[in-house]
Design an enzyme around this catalytic site. Sequence first.
Site, short mmCIF file in Angstrom:
data_model
loop_
_atom_site.label_atom_id
_atom_site.label_comp_id
_atom_site.label_asym_id
_atom_site.label_seq_id
_atom_site.Cartn_x
_atom_site.Cartn_y
_atom_site.Cartn_z
N GLY A 65 0.71 -1.26 -0.12
CA GLY A 65 -0.61 -0.19 -0.41
C GLY A 65 0.32 0.97 0.16
N TYR A 195 -15.01 1.02 7.33
CA TYR A 195 -13.23 2.41 7.71
C TYR A 195 -12.77 2.20 9.70
CZ TYR A 195 -8.67 4.37 7.11
OH TYR A 195 -7.72 4.13 6.96
N LYS A 199 -11.33 1.48 12.50
CA LYS A 199 -10.67 1.56 13.32
C LYS A 199 -10.51 1.98 15.34
CE LYS A 199 -7.38 1.52 10.06
NZ LYS A 199 -6.16 0.54 10.17
#
Length: 373
Positions: A65, A195, A199
């Site tokens: 990434g 997302y 987190k």
Amino acid sequence: MPIIRNLGRAASQLLQSSGCGCGVSLVPVRAIGVSPRQVASDASFHSVTFSESGHPRVLITGGLGQLGVGLAKLLRKRFGKNNVILSDIRKPADNVFYSGPFIFADILDYKNLREIVVNNRITWLFHYSALLSAVGEANVPLARAVNITGLHNVLDIAAEHNLRLFVPSTIGAFGPTSPRDPTPDICIQRPRTIYGVSKVHAELMGEYYHYRYGLDFRCLRYPGIISADSQPGGGTTDYAVKIFHDAIKSGKFKCYLRPDTRLPMMYIDDCLKATLEVMEAPAEALTMRTYNINAMSFTPEELAQEVQKYVPELQVTYNVDQVRQAIADSWPMNFDDSNARRDWGWKHDYDLPELVTTMFSYLGSDSRIAQAN
């Protein structure tokens, strides 16, 4: 689920044979998520913690990434090429493959991931595998699997093998009810993306494993990260990378956020520096397990004006993507990172003018840039 049941029986037998006699309760679902202190000290998988050179042995998951390749390069300079293993489920480019150790690692394959940690005597693990905000909203089941189930695998392995674990968090861990300007380390967190939810879950699970099992968990909430080494990857802040590529290639940039959308941002070198600094910080210096870090905060309009100093003919239009705009409107406008600056001396190097100059020094070989300079 025969594999999980077999792992449970194996872990139970290991604990019973160690003479512990303390009636340990195993973590539900995965029977290996126990404190390293509850495992026999002479167990073969826990007999070596550092390489002969005294450096940590590092594994980076999701390493292809935006951040993994840069982090591997930085850590290899610091700890030696062969002490840092990059991993992903994708085929790496030749320059990445030949720059140092690379292995296939699927974070959803618990057994394989555990074998990698044991066989390579890993002591530090950087867990970068995740689906970003916009991509995650397009495929919630996959984001849930990668971002949450994958995290659970990593936490259990890190606790069992006494690893120092780094998991990045994000501005996306906050929501519309959080204070936005500035956003402190500890406040209301009610994100509205899978997302962001994943987190927040990672932050809390890491803190829980720290207090419950003694796991050395460390986490930074990254702002939007800007890098010349990678293409935009589906994040809401990726417009700030795309504008440089479009300015050089076509001289035209279409932004999917409103021109006045202010978000915290950081150049990748600062991000990598902060990541290494918090991992090397003495444990006693850390007053918390998750820190905000920040460098600058700007809008698309402010960034475009700075870019136009290098490409004066750049044409900027705004075609707002309502999904990404809603996400951005729920995120912080500015981070309060005073705790990181106090506890372990965090200090950024790049502001907006330095960011733009640096990006064009890497990308700006086009004739338009040369003419502007």
